[in-house]
Design an enzyme around this catalytic site. Structure first.
Site, PDB file in Angstrom:
ATOM      1  N   ASP A 145       0.818  -1.210   0.000  1.00  0.00           N
ATOM      2  CA  ASP A 145       0.000   0.000   0.000  1.00  0.00           C
ATOM      3  C   ASP A 145       0.862   1.274   0.000  1.00  0.00           C
ATOM      4  O   ASP A 145       1.430   1.641   1.038  1.00  0.00           O
ATOM      5  CB  ASP A 145      -0.952   0.001   1.218  1.00  0.00           C
ATOM      6  CG  ASP A 145      -2.167   0.897   1.001  1.00  0.00           C
ATOM      7  OD1 ASP A 145      -2.362   1.383  -0.117  1.00  0.00           O
ATOM      8  OD2 ASP A 145      -2.927   1.107   1.972  1.00  0.00           O
ATOM      9  N   LYS A 149      -8.197  -1.105   3.559  1.00  0.00           N
ATOM     10  CA  LYS A 149      -7.541   0.201   3.633  1.00  0.00           C
ATOM     11  C   LYS A 149      -7.479   0.684   5.080  1.00  0.00           C
ATOM     12  O   LYS A 149      -6.496   1.270   5.520  1.00  0.00           O
ATOM     13  CB  LYS A 149      -8.297   1.186   2.746  1.00  0.00           C
ATOM     14  CG  LYS A 149      -7.604   2.473   2.466  1.00  0.00           C
ATOM     15  CD  LYS A 149      -6.290   2.321   1.720  1.00  0.00           C
ATOM     16  CE  LYS A 149      -6.370   2.541   0.249  1.00  0.00           C
ATOM     17  NZ  LYS A 149      -5.102   2.507  -0.455  1.00  0.00           N
ATOM     18  N   LYS A 163      -7.980  14.285  -4.015  1.00  0.00           N
ATOM     19  CA  LYS A 163      -8.393  13.805  -2.695  1.00  0.00           C
ATOM     20  C   LYS A 163      -8.258  14.889  -1.639  1.00  0.00           C
ATOM     21  O   LYS A 163      -7.290  15.645  -1.638  1.00  0.00           O
ATOM     22  CB  LYS A 163      -7.542  12.597  -2.293  1.00  0.00           C
ATOM     23  CG  LYS A 163      -8.078  11.894  -1.059  1.00  0.00           C
ATOM     24  CD  LYS A 163      -7.213  10.734  -0.656  1.00  0.00           C
ATOM     25  CE  LYS A 163      -5.995  11.217   0.098  1.00  0.00           C
ATOM     26  NZ  LYS A 163      -5.217  10.085   0.638  1.00  0.00           N
ATOM     27  N   LYS A 174       2.610   1.889   3.357  1.00  0.00           N
ATOM     28  CA  LYS A 174       1.877   2.118   4.614  1.00  0.00           C
ATOM     29  C   LYS A 174       1.974   0.932   5.565  1.00  0.00           C
ATOM     30  O   LYS A 174       1.980   1.103   6.771  1.00  0.00           O
ATOM     31  CB  LYS A 174       0.379   2.299   4.294  1.00  0.00           C
ATOM     32  CG  LYS A 174       0.019   3.655   3.763  1.00  0.00           C
ATOM     33  CD  LYS A 174      -1.449   3.924   4.018  1.00  0.00           C
ATOM     34  CE  LYS A 174      -2.324   3.842   2.804  1.00  0.00           C
ATOM     35  NZ  LYS A 174      -2.045   4.750   1.709  1.00  0.00           N
TER      36      LYS A 174
HETATM   37  P1  NAI Z   1      -8.046   2.969 -10.134  1.00  0.00           P
HETATM   38  O1  NAI Z   1      -9.305   2.331  -9.690  1.00  0.00           O
HETATM   39  O2  NAI Z   1      -8.114   4.183 -10.962  1.00  0.00           O
HETATM   40  O3  NAI Z   1      -7.163   1.931 -10.925  1.00  0.00           O
HETATM   41  C1  NAI Z   1      -7.185   0.574 -10.697  1.00  0.00           C
HETATM   42  C2  NAI Z   1      -7.184  -0.144 -12.036  1.00  0.00           C
HETATM   43  O4  NAI Z   1      -7.063  -1.516 -11.797  1.00  0.00           O
HETATM   44  C3  NAI Z   1      -8.481   0.061 -12.821  1.00  0.00           C
HETATM   45  O5  NAI Z   1      -8.202   0.512 -14.121  1.00  0.00           O
HETATM   46  C4  NAI Z   1      -9.098  -1.327 -12.845  1.00  0.00           C
HETATM   47  O6  NAI Z   1      -9.821  -1.561 -14.023  1.00  0.00           O
HETATM   48  C5  NAI Z   1      -7.877  -2.204 -12.733  1.00  0.00           C
HETATM   49  N1  NAI Z   1      -8.080  -3.553 -12.203  1.00  0.00           N
HETATM   50  C6  NAI Z   1      -8.918  -3.980 -11.237  1.00  0.00           C
HETATM   51  N2  NAI Z   1      -8.758  -5.283 -11.006  1.00  0.00           N
HETATM   52  C7  NAI Z   1      -7.764  -5.691 -11.821  1.00  0.00           C
HETATM   53  C8  NAI Z   1      -7.128  -6.929 -12.049  1.00  0.00           C
HETATM   54  N3  NAI Z   1      -7.490  -8.007 -11.370  1.00  0.00           N
HETATM   55  N4  NAI Z   1      -6.156  -6.993 -12.970  1.00  0.00           N
HETATM   56  C9  NAI Z   1      -5.766  -5.892 -13.661  1.00  0.00           C
HETATM   57  N5  NAI Z   1      -6.345  -4.691 -13.513  1.00  0.00           N
HETATM   58  C10 NAI Z   1      -7.327  -4.595 -12.597  1.00  0.00           C
HETATM   59  O7  NAI Z   1      -7.202   3.224  -8.803  1.00  0.00           O
HETATM   60  P2  NAI Z   1      -5.894   4.104  -8.603  1.00  0.00           P
HETATM   61  O8  NAI Z   1      -6.272   5.428  -8.105  1.00  0.00           O
HETATM   62  O9  NAI Z   1      -5.061   4.004  -9.801  1.00  0.00           O
HETATM   63  O10 NAI Z   1      -5.231   3.325  -7.384  1.00  0.00           O
HETATM   64  C11 NAI Z   1      -4.737   2.034  -7.605  1.00  0.00           C
HETATM   65  C12 NAI Z   1      -4.521   1.311  -6.293  1.00  0.00           C
HETATM   66  O11 NAI Z   1      -3.493   1.959  -5.588  1.00  0.00           O
HETATM   67  C13 NAI Z   1      -5.729   1.262  -5.378  1.00  0.00           C
HETATM   68  O12 NAI Z   1      -5.809   0.010  -4.763  1.00  0.00           O
HETATM   69  C14 NAI Z   1      -5.410   2.298  -4.337  1.00  0.00           C
HETATM   70  O13 NAI Z   1      -6.024   2.033  -3.113  1.00  0.00           O
HETATM   71  C15 NAI Z   1      -3.921   2.142  -4.241  1.00  0.00           C
HETATM   72  N6  NAI Z   1      -3.284   3.304  -3.690  1.00  0.00           N
HETATM   73  C16 NAI Z   1      -3.356   4.517  -4.328  1.00  0.00           C
HETATM   74  C17 NAI Z   1      -2.728   5.622  -3.801  1.00  0.00           C
HETATM   75  C18 NAI Z   1      -2.743   6.949  -4.450  1.00  0.00           C
HETATM   76  O14 NAI Z   1      -2.243   7.895  -3.866  1.00  0.00           O
HETATM   77  N7  NAI Z   1      -3.263   7.096  -5.634  1.00  0.00           N
HETATM   78  C19 NAI Z   1      -1.970   5.511  -2.557  1.00  0.00           C
HETATM   79  C20 NAI Z   1      -2.037   4.222  -1.937  1.00  0.00           C
HETATM   80  C21 NAI Z   1      -2.615   3.175  -2.531  1.00  0.00           C
HETATM   81  C1  DG6 Z   2      -8.592   7.152   0.283  1.00  0.00           C
HETATM   82  O1  DG6 Z   2      -7.990   7.074   1.468  1.00  0.00           O
HETATM   83  C2  DG6 Z   2      -7.935   6.471  -0.867  1.00  0.00           C
HETATM   84  C3  DG6 Z   2      -6.667   5.771  -0.625  1.00  0.00           C
HETATM   85  O2  DG6 Z   2      -6.312   4.963  -1.710  1.00  0.00           O
HETATM   86  C4  DG6 Z   2      -5.577   6.716  -0.290  1.00  0.00           C
HETATM   87  O3  DG6 Z   2      -5.685   7.909  -0.981  1.00  0.00           O
HETATM   88  C5  DG6 Z   2      -4.246   6.184  -0.510  1.00  0.00           C
HETATM   89  O4  DG6 Z   2      -4.168   4.975   0.185  1.00  0.00           O
HETATM   90  C6  DG6 Z   2      -3.220   7.171  -0.039  1.00  0.00           C
HETATM   91  O5  DG6 Z   2      -3.211   7.186   1.328  1.00  0.00           O
HETATM   92  P1  DG6 Z   2      -2.352   8.151   2.174  1.00  0.00           P
HETATM   93  O6  DG6 Z   2      -2.853   7.936   3.542  1.00  0.00           O
HETATM   94  O7  DG6 Z   2      -0.939   7.757   2.015  1.00  0.00           O
HETATM   95  O8  DG6 Z   2      -2.644   9.517   1.642  1.00  0.00           O
END
Ligand code: NAI
Ligand code: DG6
Length: 511
Positions: free
Chosen positions: A311, A360, A402, A468
């Site tokens: 994470d 999460k 966010k 995290k």
């Molecule tokens: P998002 O939902 O935009 O992207 C995720 C992508 O994964 C989507 O395009 C979806 O279609 C695809 N997907 C789902 N299941 C799949 C599978 N089995 N195989 C291949 N592709 C698959 O989410 P985002 O914002 O890009 O975040 C991605 C991940 O990173 C989330 O789990 C989020 O919680 C985690 N994360 C994001 C952070 C951030 O700051 N953006 C920080 C910490 C964690």
């Molecule tokens: C809402 O909490 C969405 C999450 O995917 C976070 O934005 C992501 O885990 C980033 O978390 P943090 O606490 O490092 O800002």
């Protein structure tokens, strides 16, 4: 070149393909009697503390590979922003916005934009020592992110231009310029286990591999092998939807193999991770789910493969581990932390279903444990719990921007209460992508390193700085503190580069 010379002067052999350095670690070792007493006054009894010295030989292969990066979730907000952001840097692009012309950069990346305090130089004019800071990327031979070959999987077949438009993170003028390049990138069909993510994601799933667990792992391995045939090395990074926890955890290898072969319902992340382990490529987990079951870690160890997670620690949580360093480190009793987030991207939509939110919440909730454990004066036994809550809401209007609102309440002198609030507003993906770049670059570097003749795996715990909920090779010993995580990472890079560590006492300035 200078770095290599320094290395040679200090530690010798730098020939051929390797940078070799020797490091003597000195630890203060307290005996059991002291630990049972737990009294600070015992510190004066020097007999209870000994210095343990251990010598480590560190070897780093200098050859920088052509690196293939395969993203699970290539078409998501992070995935699409990763691809477009790297392309924009590679092509040195400028674009117009209402605030003027902008240029591509790697701000927010520790490896690309960070520096470390490496030592001092003597200024003969002023007769004093001055600081020397070196770019992180110059410490050891690292892959240049502009040279990444990128591909990956997504359950949505949208091409990367469509994905970038859907993400609403980057500026239209930039995307217009990158349209041709982005349209040519299409995600590979994905392993999909819908029960483990939110049901509201079902309408995205038009690009999936059908088959048994074994058939899916085989297909993923073929995809990785194809990428391997086009470059020297591959890293797989999960940046797909947060899955719910899989319980009970898979604790033995027999059980893992039985579940795969008998086609038990396994989360997609476990299938990707197994494929990566079997192909002996590094697997990084950017989401909170418990992909790294005991059996998976053991499997990685047996296969000589590498893993790290979990994470991304990109915003609110990173800030939290800095705030706890500041407050508890100053002797202030942090007593309540309440963290609200709202966001409107697809991650927020997925997390709006409780089973995914719980993953999460666990990941965000455990980050203060080591800070609390570090201070028995503020947190004696029986008073070692604080109020800590995490609330996340899905608000579509704010998109990827966010909002994170935190309240830190602390007990101070004479039981006064000090309350600090913070408000952070930022595109989540612009915070996460630089971390993804860093963990790929440093993770790859760590796979080229050996300490006392052994590889660093299976868990690359020096990457904890970016996660995290870090996992380590010693499951009971986890550091969340921002300061300690950064210090151990920086010091490790420095000693591997042959730079002497500075004790930080500043005694040189006293005379
Ligand atoms: P998002 O939902 O935009 O992207 C995720 C992508 O994964 C989507 O395009 C979806 O279609 C695809 N997907 C789902 N299941 C799949 C599978 N089995 N195989 C291949 N592709 C698959 O989410 P985002 O914002 O890009 O975040 C991605 C991940 O990173 C989330 O789990 C989020 O919680 C985690 N994360 C994001 C952070 C951030 O700051 N953006 C920080 C910490 C964690
Ligand atoms: C809402 O909490 C969405 C999450 O995917 C976070 O934005 C992501 O885990 C980033 O978390 P943090 O606490 O490092 O800002």
């Amino acid at each position: 070149q200078k770095r290599e010379m320094a290395n040679e002067q200090i530690d010798g052999d730098n020939s051929g393909h390797f940078i070799r350095s020797q490091y003597q670690e000195k630890l203060a070792l307290f005996d059991q009697e002291f630990m049972n007493g737990q009294s600070t006054s015992n510190l004066s009894m020097s007999s209870t503390v000994t210095q343990q010295t251990k010598t480590f030989e560190i070897e780093t292969d200098k050859r920088i590979p052509k690196l293939g990066v395969m993203l699970v979730g290539l078409g998501g907000n992070n995935g699409a922003t990763f691809v477009a952001g790297i392309l924009a840097n590679k092509l040195k692009m400028d674009w117009e916005t209402k605030n003027g012309t902008m240029s591509a950069n790697f701000f927010g990346s520790f490896t690309q934009s960070g520096t470390v305090h490496a030592g001092y130089k003597f200024n003969s004019k002023s007769n004093i020592l001055e600081d020397v800071h070196l770019p992180v990327k110059d410490l050891l031979p690292m892959v240049d992110p502009c040279q990444f070959m990128i591909s990956g999987w997504d359950i949505s077949q949208a091409n990367l231009y469509e994905s970038c438009l859907r993400a609403k993170v980057l500026e239209p003028d930039l995307l217009k310029q990158l349209k041709g390049e982005l349209e040519s990138i299409k995600p590979l069909p994905a392993a999909f286990r819908g029960d483990f993510i939110a049901s509201n994601q079902a309408d995205r799933a038009d690009n999936v591999i059908n088959g048994t667990n074994i058939e899916i792992i085989t297909k993923l391995r073929e995809d990785i092998r194809l990428m391997k045939s086009q470059c020297d090395k591959v890293v797989v990074l999960w940046t797909a939807n947060t899955e719910m926890y899989m319980l009970p955890e898979i604790d033995t290898m027999d059980k893992l193999h039985m579940m795969v072969s008998k086609n038990h319902e396994l989360p997609a992340s476990v299938l990707y991770c197994m494929a990566a382990i079997e192909e002996r490529v590094l697997y990084l987990n950017g989401s909170p789910q418990n992909t790294f079951h005991k059996a998976i870690v053991e499997y990685a160890r047996q296969k000589g493969s590498f893993i790290a997670g979990s994470d991304f620690k990109s915003g609110q949580t990173r800030y939290k581990t800095i705030m706890s360093d500041f407050l508890i480190g100053s002797g202030i009793r942090l007593s309540s932390v309440v963290s609200y987030n709202h966001l409107g991207n697809n991650d927020g939509k997925n997390l709006s279903e409780d089973k995914c939110f719980q993953s999460k919440k666990i990941s965000k909730g455990g980050v203060l444990d080591d800070a609390i454990k570090s201070n028995k004066i503020l947190y004696p036994e029986g008073k070692d719990k604080i109020d800590h809550d995490v609330i996340i809401r899905y608000i579509p209007f704010v998109g990827d921007s966010k909002r994170a609102i935190d309240e830190y309440s602390s007990q101070i002198f004479m039981n006064g209460i000090n309350t600090i609030m913070s408000y952070n507003m930022c595109e989540d993906s612009l915070l996460a992508v630089p971390l993804m770049i860093d963990m790929v670059i440093l993770g790859e570097l760590f796979t080229r390193m050996r300490v006392n003749g052994e590889g660093l795996g299976p868990v690359l715990s020096y990457l904890s700085f970016f996660f995290k909920a870090p996992i380590t090779n010693h499951s009971d010993y986890v550091i969340n503190s921002y300061t300690r995580q950064r210090e151990s990472l920086v010091n490790f890079l420095k000693v591997a580069a042959g730079l002497p560590l500075d004790s930080g006492t500043m005694m040189a300035f006293k005379y």
